[in-house]
Design a protein around this motif. Sequence first.
Motif, mmCIF file in Angstrom:
data_model
loop_
_atom_site.group_PDB
_atom_site.id
_atom_site.type_symbol
_atom_site.label_atom_id
_atom_site.label_comp_id
_atom_site.label_asym_id
_atom_site.label_seq_id
_atom_site.Cartn_x
_atom_site.Cartn_y
_atom_site.Cartn_z
ATOM 1 N N ALA A 27 0.961 -1.244 -0.106
ATOM 2 C CA ALA A 27 -0.331 -0.244 0.056
ATOM 3 C C ALA A 27 0.917 1.489 -0.182
ATOM 4 O O ALA A 27 0.234 1.868 -0.520
ATOM 5 C CB ALA A 27 -1.279 -0.523 1.573
ATOM 6 N N ARG A 28 2.058 0.986 0.469
ATOM 7 C CA ARG A 28 2.468 2.201 0.529
ATOM 8 C C ARG A 28 2.919 3.912 0.745
ATOM 9 O O ARG A 28 1.957 4.694 0.450
ATOM 10 C CB ARG A 28 3.436 2.735 -1.451
ATOM 11 C CG ARG A 28 3.879 1.526 -1.751
ATOM 12 C CD ARG A 28 4.164 2.019 -3.086
ATOM 13 N NE ARG A 28 4.531 0.595 -3.848
ATOM 14 C CZ ARG A 28 5.106 0.485 -4.999
ATOM 15 N NH1 ARG A 28 4.235 1.200 -5.987
ATOM 16 N NH2 ARG A 28 5.370 0.128 -5.223
ATOM 17 N N HIS A 29 1.865 3.603 2.470
ATOM 18 C CA HIS A 29 1.226 4.819 2.655
ATOM 19 C C HIS A 29 2.083 5.919 3.155
ATOM 20 O O HIS A 29 1.124 7.035 3.490
ATOM 21 C CB HIS A 29 0.680 4.338 3.969
ATOM 22 C CG HIS A 29 -1.333 3.191 3.436
ATOM 23 N ND1 HIS A 29 -0.953 2.100 4.102
ATOM 24 C CD2 HIS A 29 -1.883 3.378 2.976
ATOM 25 C CE1 HIS A 29 -2.187 1.258 3.450
ATOM 26 N NE2 HIS A 29 -2.836 2.870 2.834
ATOM 27 N N ALA A 30 2.885 5.750 3.645
ATOM 28 C CA ALA A 30 4.153 6.589 4.443
ATOM 29 C C ALA A 30 4.257 7.832 3.338
ATOM 30 O O ALA A 30 4.342 8.974 3.073
ATOM 31 C CB ALA A 30 5.431 5.889 4.989
ATOM 32 N N SER A 31 5.062 7.118 1.473
ATOM 33 C CA SER A 31 4.704 7.999 0.956
ATOM 34 C C SER A 31 3.639 8.482 0.428
ATOM 35 O O SER A 31 3.871 9.904 -0.576
ATOM 36 C CB SER A 31 6.078 7.387 -0.368
ATOM 37 O OG SER A 31 4.856 6.329 -0.834
ATOM 38 N N ALA A 32 2.730 8.442 0.694
ATOM 39 C CA ALA A 32 1.175 8.738 -0.248
ATOM 40 C C ALA A 32 0.976 9.217 1.411
ATOM 41 O O ALA A 32 0.289 10.343 0.727
ATOM 42 C CB ALA A 32 0.080 7.395 0.257
ATOM 43 N N HIS A 33 1.223 9.293 2.165
ATOM 44 C CA HIS A 33 1.037 10.775 3.554
ATOM 45 C C HIS A 33 2.247 11.641 2.807
ATOM 46 O O HIS A 33 1.350 12.750 3.209
ATOM 47 C CB HIS A 33 1.240 9.884 4.801
ATOM 48 C CG HIS A 33 1.605 10.834 6.285
ATOM 49 N ND1 HIS A 33 -0.129 11.641 6.617
ATOM 50 C CD2 HIS A 33 2.669 11.746 6.121
ATOM 51 C CE1 HIS A 33 0.920 12.256 7.322
ATOM 52 N NE2 HIS A 33 1.549 12.274 7.312
ATOM 53 N N TRP A 34 3.193 11.560 2.660
ATOM 54 C CA TRP A 34 3.646 12.722 2.598
ATOM 55 C C TRP A 34 3.820 13.164 0.815
ATOM 56 O O TRP A 34 2.945 14.628 0.892
ATOM 57 C CB TRP A 34 5.353 12.367 1.460
ATOM 58 C CG TRP A 34 6.024 13.055 0.761
ATOM 59 C CD1 TRP A 34 6.849 14.477 0.643
ATOM 60 C CD2 TRP A 34 6.446 12.708 -0.325
ATOM 61 N NE1 TRP A 34 6.955 14.751 0.328
ATOM 62 C CE2 TRP A 34 6.924 14.096 -0.548
ATOM 63 C CE3 TRP A 34 6.539 11.384 -1.561
ATOM 64 C CZ2 TRP A 34 7.795 13.742 -2.363
ATOM 65 C CZ3 TRP A 34 7.047 11.747 -2.659
ATOM 66 C CH2 TRP A 34 7.491 12.640 -2.961
ATOM 67 N N ARG A 35 2.858 12.559 -0.142
ATOM 68 C CA ARG A 35 2.139 13.152 -1.713
ATOM 69 C C ARG A 35 0.699 13.983 -0.886
ATOM 70 O O ARG A 35 0.747 15.292 -0.908
ATOM 71 C CB ARG A 35 1.665 11.939 -2.300
ATOM 72 C CG ARG A 35 3.255 12.099 -2.869
ATOM 73 C CD ARG A 35 3.353 11.073 -4.361
ATOM 74 N NE ARG A 35 2.014 9.652 -3.264
ATOM 75 C CZ ARG A 35 2.578 8.767 -3.039
ATOM 76 N NH1 ARG A 35 4.273 8.663 -3.224
ATOM 77 N NH2 ARG A 35 1.831 6.797 -3.522
ATOM 78 N N GLU A 36 0.067 13.501 -0.168
ATOM 79 C CA GLU A 36 -1.216 13.627 0.779
ATOM 80 C C GLU A 36 -1.026 14.979 1.397
ATOM 81 O O GLU A 36 -1.645 16.009 1.579
ATOM 82 C CB GLU A 36 -2.184 12.972 1.288
ATOM 83 C CG GLU A 36 -2.820 12.163 0.302
ATOM 84 C CD GLU A 36 -3.236 10.837 0.864
ATOM 85 O OE1 GLU A 36 -3.753 10.992 2.070
ATOM 86 O OE2 GLU A 36 -3.561 9.931 0.436
ATOM 87 N N GLU A 37 0.520 15.219 2.058
ATOM 88 C CA GLU A 37 0.253 16.442 3.167
ATOM 89 C C GLU A 37 0.883 16.907 3.213
ATOM 90 O O GLU A 37 1.400 17.777 3.870
ATOM 91 C CB GLU A 37 0.030 15.066 4.805
ATOM 92 C CG GLU A 37 -1.175 14.040 5.317
ATOM 93 C CD GLU A 37 -2.284 14.641 5.409
ATOM 94 O OE1 GLU A 37 -1.938 17.037 5.890
ATOM 95 O OE2 GLU A 37 -3.323 15.019 4.805
ATOM 96 N N GLY A 38 2.234 17.201 2.308
ATOM 97 C CA GLY A 38 3.488 17.788 1.639
ATOM 98 C C GLY A 38 4.502 17.069 3.662
ATOM 99 O O GLY A 38 5.401 18.542 3.392
#
Length: 117
Positions: A46-57
């Motif tokens: 799921a790669r949630h850590a990098s998704a968090h970066w993209r979503e939250e900056g």
Amino acid sequence: MTDAVNPTIPPSGTGCVECTEVNGWWVHLRRCTACGHIGCCDDSLARHASAHWREEGHPIIRSFEPGEDWFWNYDTNEYYDGPELAPPECHPLDQTAPGPSERVPKDWMMQLQRRGD
């Protein structure tokens, strides 16, 4: 860059926030240094850590694995020299990687290979 690291914020929990919500599993864990969000690494499905970066900056993460103290900056694609963060520094020592053990499928390596990167 000071907004990207808040050493007083504790981690959001002991596992990937989003994977835990759906009874999922992860390979390794990463901790956002801005808000404490725990997400799964890019080797996870799921790669949630990098998704968090993209979503939250929030560009800087720290490993949330026992014995690892490295930081990574997604914006620069380089290691980052970060400060000591609020405890705990890693997930519980009895938590497996991949983990958590009771949710990791027997064919987890095949699932990662089928991901098709």
